[in-house]
Design a protein around this motif. Structure first.
Motif, PDB file in Angstrom:
ATOM      1  N   SER A  78      26.644  -1.861  66.008  1.00  0.00           N
ATOM      2  CA  SER A  78      25.424  -1.654  66.277  1.00  0.00           C
ATOM      3  C   SER A  78      24.282  -3.014  65.721  1.00  0.00           C
ATOM      4  O   SER A  78      23.785  -3.658  66.595  1.00  0.00           O
ATOM      5  N   GLN A 121      23.816   7.379  57.380  1.00  0.00           N
ATOM      6  CA  GLN A 121      24.504   7.713  58.344  1.00  0.00           C
ATOM      7  C   GLN A 121      25.775   7.768  57.506  1.00  0.00           C
ATOM      8  O   GLN A 121      26.484   8.762  58.270  1.00  0.00           O
ATOM      9  N   VAL A 171      21.769   3.472  56.418  1.00  0.00           N
ATOM     10  CA  VAL A 171      23.066   3.498  56.171  1.00  0.00           C
ATOM     11  C   VAL A 171      24.063   4.235  55.238  1.00  0.00           C
ATOM     12  O   VAL A 171      24.682   5.073  55.377  1.00  0.00           O
ATOM     13  N   THR A 188      28.390   0.154  62.197  1.00  0.00           N
ATOM     14  CA  THR A 188      27.555  -1.667  61.808  1.00  0.00           C
ATOM     15  C   THR A 188      27.851  -2.511  62.373  1.00  0.00           C
ATOM     16  O   THR A 188      26.840  -3.252  62.856  1.00  0.00           O
ATOM     17  N   THR A 196      32.314   2.380  59.250  1.00  0.00           N
ATOM     18  CA  THR A 196      30.692   2.430  58.888  1.00  0.00           C
ATOM     19  C   THR A 196      31.037   0.636  58.730  1.00  0.00           C
ATOM     20  O   THR A 196      29.926   0.581  59.795  1.00  0.00           O
ATOM     21  N   MET A 246      21.984   3.610  65.159  1.00  0.00           N
ATOM     22  CA  MET A 246      21.949   1.840  64.532  1.00  0.00           C
ATOM     23  C   MET A 246      21.494   1.067  65.258  1.00  0.00           C
ATOM     24  O   MET A 246      20.896   0.699  64.751  1.00  0.00           O
TER      25      MET A 246
END
Lengths: 325, 582, 300, 322
Positions: D123, D248, D245, D120, D116, D198
């Motif tokens: 992304s 995801q 998020v 993130t 993650t 994302m």
């Protein structure tokens, strides 16, 4: 003395996948320091586009030709970096919809001081002091606390005042107000107008006031430019508006203002729909299709002729002399 | 039906004479010297920890050198372990072991006879060893006095027939003579009992057997780290009485699907590779020289499944089916050489090569003729034949190949039914509702040299014997048998007796005759009888033996002394401490 | 002037309103053909579905037909994608494997659509506590560990196509329900629905003629993204050992098998993975294109 | 804000009850499940399929109250979970489920968490680059790659990564878990689909922000691209990004189940897959609920973060149009 803002032969076209939009076509305009002018027109007449072109804030699909001189400098020729130095500092803008023109997730204080920060005019702390003073001037109570509030915590009228304060924070020479009161209630509208006018006088700024409301324009401006289909139909001093107007379009506009003290008759209006400036312009007068005075000559495009120093018009009727209203 | 467990157990149970194994030892070659004395290998593992009393895959590692019993296997066969010498009483029922004085646990405590007494009691005590029901069948193979009663919980563990005569003399009392006792003592799940430090073990909870710091063992190596289902590290037991040859052994439990890659990048010094990787290995001369094929004790067999339709009960049909399976092609091509044709359930071909010469050959023409003779010319009229197989995540290529061979050679309709293993076993004994079927039997072979069923009942109770013969019962009797088998509330002993009774009284004469012959052959160890026993199977084709896996194993050329234990599924070395790395 | 303009705008909207339905599909079609990505996606999807549906006719062999004389053959004229370890034609098996994947992909989407439309429309229409209860339910199901639930269902009910289809759909209908609800709510609030209502149209007419066609766009987009998601879930189940029972060919099972042969016979992995990727990409491109088409806010 | 949290917690409790009921119901309905209460045979007969030894079965009868009616069983299931008394399972009879989870779940959570974080960050970076270069080749190339990332599931990416880095180049381990380098490929495989969707979301959201009126204001005040993006638009488009998020993360957590199996990582996903294949009902029940709780808590945290960051929610509890 050279005018503060002098626009000559300005044309703006938008290119899209489908067609070309002739938003502004050969516009001339001039504004002296300390004066106010108004640009009046229906939506789609190109009035806002002119001012966005002056600020060079149009989208990348716009092509601009002509000259826009601010204090004698042609801003259209400036590199982007130099242009950025003018925006906010030399000329500032107040937008129509204060609600969406403010970032909803930043405090108004942070947003107000940005012009000063962007132009390295003061530290954040000092800028906040200026902002407090300005908020006070535009009539926001408890300015120091309000600085930390978010836009959604203000009413529409208050937010518009904040916007005006924000535009003034770097002390610009030219203030452009793009329909600043359209979204407001009528009573609030008047207050904001008075405020704007007062500030303009006090600071000796040049003010360009863009509006669709002729009555408002007459209140604020010294000179009025009436636009239709990307052309200036008539330029006239506000004081002569009711007495000397020439263009049938302007006449139509004036007549459709309801008179509170007059007799209650059906309100006259201009028949037909505003001209489409997408794809191409007619050969003749752009207003011809809706004009009740239309005659053969109108198949050709009229020239913009001066009637007096402060009065000019684009209409074949004017060639034959001024017709009384 | 506890089929899964049975299969797993027989995997360990099937150990035999170590002498025959020497043929597969990796001979040392002049290898470049390696900087470290560490060795990492693939081994089958699980998550249940290293308790020597609970039946787990980790028991493999226990028996290969984490624990050391009285005796142990080695590259030289069964050799003395903690016991240096032993003697038997005249009636053969009392065994006395003399223990070495310098043996120590990994915590420094001396290994004494009392530790063996404690270890044996733990192994038989259902409250410790078999607390979770996964305990070993020690009782089935070690006829220790009171063993059965202790395991059943009817007698206290202290009554078990083991005794510490003094600190270094240990005695086992048996209920009967047992000539294979020494052999059995080396085998996990068959008589595996190791010394345990009572002080340590009594303070351990069952889960502590997964925590290396709490495990105290007496073998050359001790566990230093353990990640369930992933890996374990072994390091020398600092108190071991002899020289420990490697600094570190890494046991990698993770599935071998990338064995070749792990071997090539140095993660493993011993790796089992995929059959499909053999071609890639063959194209690399170095790798090719490091590739070994170790025979295993498992066998892939097709058994007749119970069905209303008795088409398969005709020996002619079974022979026709057997003859149309090309076992050579399956072994060499479909399995890419990782199998060797099997011809008999009871004897692996690599133990008795003469079997191959006398086995049913691949002969589709003859097969067709036999099928016609049985009343199905050109396959006409033959019921739909299914092959039921329990599969993991990937289909069973051999079953699919046989399906095609039967269909193409005999013109009969054959269906391949692959199902999840759990479903396969849970429906294993249910009669087939339409058509007829064979069901896959992927268990280990029962070898006459080792487990000698001394009676017909014992033969029928050899784990696989029951399932294998029961489908030859008439359907109404079969249902009776099935009820007995499924009844879990019946004591196991009684259950076995009742089931065997049903079989003995109702099986076709031919089978019973054949079983009696086999029992006689085992009891007399007579080669002629043995051959006769084999020929009878060839005549009757009670089941269809297909192949025995040959494990393709890569061993780094600088590893010496690796002798594969062919009776454990992943062919680990017989004793860790035989291995050196140059 | 103001009145004139507001009148104009009403007239304009009515024209728009009347024209909306008649030409929307044609306009969409022309927009689709102009959208290159969507077109490529549509072609890929068509190809995949074609292979799956007509596997019996297209495939040169029977999927179980072994040829023991050509085991593990590389791509050739007689076997364009090679053969597997039983000499079976990989192209044939991929076609049939696609069929399994497509049955789950489309079938599960159909179930999701049915349940999603029912729940979503009901919630949006009834509003109030019905909406509240249904949406809490949807929220709860959305926080389910979806793949685990699918695994459990397949374990329990068997590794056959209908079960896999339901197992995949079991938790993923909530997305559709949310889309449908928000679309119905959005369309209901639009001026032309209010105008139509003020003109006295019955609510059934409103639903059938205005709401559904106008709510269709995002639903179609959701469907075109839902199908590949279902396919992924199906193949994912195969990879954790819960694929369709053999001998039915299944793309996921072929991928996990091919993975093992990668060193010696790479085509046994590349074929199935390649086709699977094409299928997923096709749907994604199509979905992206459709979204661009339906999304009036999108800027190009 | 306080009421908002209370409300969210209440909904979470409802969702938890629903998940537990569904899990319990599924387990009870499953053929051969030990949860069936067969009075006559003391519950043992029901589990014959599962190959549970009698001693173990007896402990399960006690642990799960199998001789009591279903609501009592359910109550103790729920109570056991909430009080963290997970008991034992069929596959791991000598290892308490709690310590099994303690051993395996951190790895799974670590995988999901690092994926993650990495996802993130990447992304955002890609999304910003594409948005700032809107309608250029940079934008279209980035977004095309992102589309590929979205379309291809993590396990296919994983296979490709294993092939390239593990088999062909041999620079990264592809099996087991012995150190941080064993994390690289699994995390990469999990990250790529996340980045795919994302970064597209980020780009579109940022472009939308960049086209809003207040950005024109920023330019009118004399700001440039940098001020517009980093002073205003980025922050405002990160807010909606936070809301995606959550889903995801849930998807990632599910992805770890397959990824752990592919890479042979000893995480909870592998334990679960094994439990499912072996029909280890006690373990399935506990781990399903555990995953659900993690997903719910993550969603809650995401929503609270969003609420905390958006002044409109922080101050008045809602945003119009959301």
């Amino acid at each position: 003395m050279a005018p503060l803002l002098e626009i000559s032969n300005l044309s703006v076209r938008f290119h899209s996948d489908k067609a070309e939009v002739f938003a502004v076509n050969g516009l001339d305009l001039s504004l002296d320091t300390g004066k106010a002018i108004a640009i009046v027109g229906e939506s789609g007449s190109g009035k806002s586009t002119v001012m966005m072109a002056v600020m060079r804030l149009l989208q990348s699909n716009a092509s601009i030709t002509g000259q826009v001189k601010l204090d004698g400098t042609d801003v259209l020729q400036l590199p982007e970096k130099a242009m950025r130095r003018l925006r906010g500092k030399e000329m500032a803008m107040v937008f129509q919809n204060a609600g969406s023109s403010m970032n909803p997730t930043k405090t108004i204080g942070d947003q107000m001081i940005e012009p000063m920060l962007f132009h390295h005019m003061a530290s954040a702390r000092d800028a906040r002091q200026v902002a407090v003073k300005l908020l006070h001037q535009v009539g926001i109570p408890d300015p120091e606390e309000r600085l930390n509030n978010y836009p959604f915590e203000f009413s529409g009228g208050q937010l518009q005042r904040v916007m005006i304060a924000m535009a003034l924070i770097a002390d610009p020479k030219l203030l452009i107000a793009d329909e600043p009161t359209t979204a407001l209630d009528v009573t609030v509208q008047a207050e904001v107008l008075i405020l704007l006018k007062k500030l303009q006088r006090e600071r000796g700024m040049g003010l360009v006031f863009v509006t669709h409301d002729l009555a408002v324009a007459a209140q604020v401006a010294d000179d009025i430019y009436v636009m239709y289909g990307g052309f200036v139909m008539e330029r006239i001093a506000a004081s002569e508006l009711t007495t000397h107007l020439v263009h049938p379009y302007l006449r139509g506009l004036v007549q459709s203002i309801p008179k509170i003290d007059g007799p209650r008759t059906e309100l006259p209006y201009i028949p037909g729909q505003p001209i489409s400036i997408t794809g191409g312009l007619p050969d003749g007068c752009v207003f011809a299709s809706r004009c009740d005075k239309r005659f053969v000559k109108c198949h050709e495009r009229p020239r913009h002729i001066s009637i007096s120093q402060q009065h000019s018009v684009s209409c074949w009727l004017a060639e034959g002399g001024v017709e009384q209203a | 039906m506890a089929k899964g467990m049975t299969i797993a157990k027989s995997a360990l149970a099937a150990l035999t004479l170590t002498g025959t194994l020497s043929a597969f030892a990796v001979t040392a070659s002049a290898a470049p010297s390696s900087s470290s004395g560490s060795f990492s290998m693939y081994i089958i593992g699980d998550k249940r920890g290293f308790s020597p009393d609970i039946y787990t895959w980790s028991l493999y590692a226990d028996s290969l050198g984490i624990f050391e019993g009285l005796v142990h296997n080695s590259d030289k066969g069964v050799v003395p372990g903690i016991a240096t010498s032993w003697s038997t009483s005249k009636n053969g029922k009392v065994w006395t072991f003399h223990l070495r004085h310098n043996a120590k646990f990994s915590n420094g405590d001396a290994v004494t006879a009392q530790d063996f007494v404690f270890g044996f009691q733990q192994a038989f005590n259902p409250n410790t060893a078999v607390k979770d029901g996964g305990g070993m069948d020690a009782t089935a193979f070690l006829p220790v006095v009171n063993g059965v009663e202790v395991a059943a919980g009817t007698k206290s563990p202290s009554t078990l027939g083991v005794k510490a005569v003094n600190n270094y003399t240990f005695q086992i009392m048996l209920t009967r003579k047992d000539p294979t006792l020494i052999q059995d003592l080396t085998l996990p799940a068959m008589g595996w009992a190791v010394p345990l430090d009572p002080k340590v073990v009594n303070s351990m909870s069952a889960t502590d057997w997964t925590t290396p710091s709490k495990i105290v063992s007496d073998g050359p190596y001790m566990v230093s780290s353990f990640t369930p289902n992933t890996s374990a590290t072994l390091v020398p037991n600092p108190y071991y009485f002899n020289k420990v040859k490697l600094k570190k052994i890494t046991l990698n439990y993770t599935a071998s699907s990338t064995g070749l890659v792990d071997f090539e990048n140095g993660a493993l010094d011993m790796a089992i590779i995929n059959p499909s990787d053999i071609k890639a290995v063959d194209s690399n001369p170095t790798l090719k020289s490091e590739l070994h094929f170790f025979p295993t004790a498992a066998q892939y067999t097709l058994d007749v499944a119970p069905s209303q339709n008795n088409a398969l009960l005709n020996p002619l049909v079974r022979k026709a089916l057997m003859m149309s399976i090309n076992r050579d092609l399956i072994s060499k091509d479909v399995l890419q050489g990782t199998g060797t044709p099997a011809y008999d359930y009871m004897t692996p071909t690599w133990l008795d090569p003469w079997i191959k010469k006398n086995a049913i050959p691949y002969d589709p023409t003859e097969a067709k003729a036999l099928l016609a003779q049985a009343g199905y010319p050109g396959g006409k009229g033959f019921p739909t034949l299914s092959i039921n197989v329990g599969v993991g995540s990937t289909p069973d290529l051999v079953a699919e190949a046989i399906q095609q061979m039967w269909q193409q050679n005999l013109g009969i309709t054959v269906k391949y039914n692959g199902m999840p293993a759990s479903q396969f076993y849970s429906t294993y004994n249910n009669p087939i509702t339409s058509g007829v079927a064979f069901r896959q039997n992927a268990s280990n072979v029962v070898y006459p040299q080792l487990e000698l069923p001394t009676s017909v009942v014992a033969f029928l109770n050899t784990g696989v014997g029951q399932d294998w013969t029961a489908p030859y019962l008439p359907m109404n009797i079969y249902t009776q048998w099935q009820k007995v088998i499924a009844n879990k509330s019946m004591p196991p002993k009684l259950q076995q007796e009742q089931a065997a009774n049903i079989l003995i009284h109702n099986l076709p004469k031919s089978i019973l005759q054949w079983i009696r012959l086999g029992v006689k052959a085992y009891n007399t160890n007579n080669t002629a009888l043995m051959k006769q026993f084999f020929y009878m199977q060839e005549e009757q084709v009670f089941d269809l033996p297909i192949y025995t896996p040959l494990q393709p194993v890569l061993i780094r050329s600088n590893v010496h002394g690796y002798k594969a234990n062919s009776f454990l599924l992943t062919t680990p070395p017989v004793w860790f401490n035989d291995i050196t790395v140059s | 002037m103001n009145r004139a303009m507001s009148l104009n705008s009403v007239i304009g909207n009515r024209e728009q309103l009347i024209g909306a339905r008649a030409s929307s599909w044609r306009r969409m079609w022309s927009r689709l053909t102009k959208n290159r990505k969507a077109l490529i996606g549509a072609i890929m999807v068509f190809l995949i579905v074609f292979l799956a549906v007509f596997a019996n006719w297209i495939s040169p062999y029977a999927y179980q037909q072994a040829d023991f004389t050509s085991l593990n053959q590389g791509p050739s004229l007689s076997h364009i994608l090679g053969t597997d370890s039983l000499g079976r034609d990989l192209f044939t098996r991929i076609n049939y494997g696609l069929r399994s994947v497509c049955i789950v992909g489309f079938g599960a989407e159909f179930v999701e659509l049915t349940v999603g439309v029912m729940v979503g429309a009901l919630a949006a229409y009834k509003g109030g506590w019905v909406d509240n209860v249904l949406m809490r339910l949807v929220d709860a199901v959305a926080s389910f560990p979806s793949f685990l639930i699918s695994m459990i269902l397949v374990t329990m009910m068997g590794r056959i196509l209908p079960v896999m289809l339901l197992a995949v759909a079991a938790t993923s209908w909530v997305g559709m329900a949310r889309v449908v609800r928000s679309q119905v709510l959005r369309v209901r609030q639009t001026e032309y629905i209010q105008a139509a209502r003020s003109m006295g149209a019955s609510s059934l007419t409103i639903i059938l003629r205005y709401i559904l066609p106008n709510a269709m766009g995002p639903i179609v987009v959701a469907v075109s993204f839902g199908i590949p998601a279902n396919m992924m879930a199906e193949a994912g189940l195969s990879l954790v050992g819960l694929g369709i029972n053999p001998p039915t060919p299944d793309l996921g099972v072929m991928i996990s098998e091919g993975q093992q042969s990668i060193m010696s016979y790479p085509w046994q992995l590349i074929g199935p993975v390649g086709v699977f990727i094409i299928a997923l990409l096709g749907f994604t491109f199509l979905g992206d294109g459709l979204r661009d088409m339906f999304d009036t806010r999108s800027r190009r | 804000m306080f009421m908002y949290i209370i409300k969210r917690l209440f909904y979470m409790a409802l969702a938890f009850l629903l998940v537990s009921i569904v899990t319990f119901g599924l387990m009870k309905a499953a053929p051969g499940t030990f949860l069936i209460n067969t009075q006559m045979l003391g519950g043992v007969q029901a589990a014959t399929d599962l190959n549970i030894p009698p001693q173990l079965m007896n402990s399960f009868i006690k642990e799960f109250h199998l001789n009591s009616p279903w609501y009592v069983q359910y109550w103790f299931y729920l109570k056991g979970f909430v009080t963290l008394h997970f008991g034992y399972s069929i596959e791991y009879p000598s290892l308490p489920t709690m310590s099994l989870i303690k051993r395996t779940f951190p790895l799974t959570l670590g995988l999901a968490f690092s994926a993650t974080v990495v996802g993130t960050i990447v992304s955002i970076v890609l999304g910003v680059i594409a948005a700032v270069k809107e309608h250029t080749w940079v934008d279209s190339t980035t977004m095309f790659i992102a589309t590929l990332g979205t379309a291809i599931p993590s396990y296919v990416t994983a296979i490709v990564l294993m092939l390239v880095f593990g088999v062909w180049w041999r620079i990264l381990p592809i099996l087991g878990f012995q150190g941080i380098q064993h994390y690289i490929l699994p995390v990469a495989a999990l990250v790529i689909p996340v980045v795919g969707s994302m970064s597209r979301y980020m780009r579109n959201s940022l472009i939308e922000s960049l086209h809003s009126d207040y950005i024109v204001s920023v330019y009118a005040k004399g700001g440039g691209m940098r001020q517009a993006v980093f002073g205003h638009a980025l922050r405002n488009s990160l807010l909606p990004l936070i809301t995606v998020v959550g889903p995801q993360l849930a998807g990632l957590l599910m992805g770890t189940v397959i990824i752990e199996n592919l890479f042979g990582l000893p995480g909870m996903g592998q334990v679960f897959a094994n439990a499912a294949q072996q029909k280890d009902y006690p373990l399935i029940m506990v781990s399903t609920l555990l995953y659900a709780v993690v997903i719910m808590v993550m969603n809650l945290l995401v929503d609270l973060t969003y609420g905390g960051l958006d002044p409109r929610i922080r101050k008045i509890g809602y945003v119009q149009g959301r």
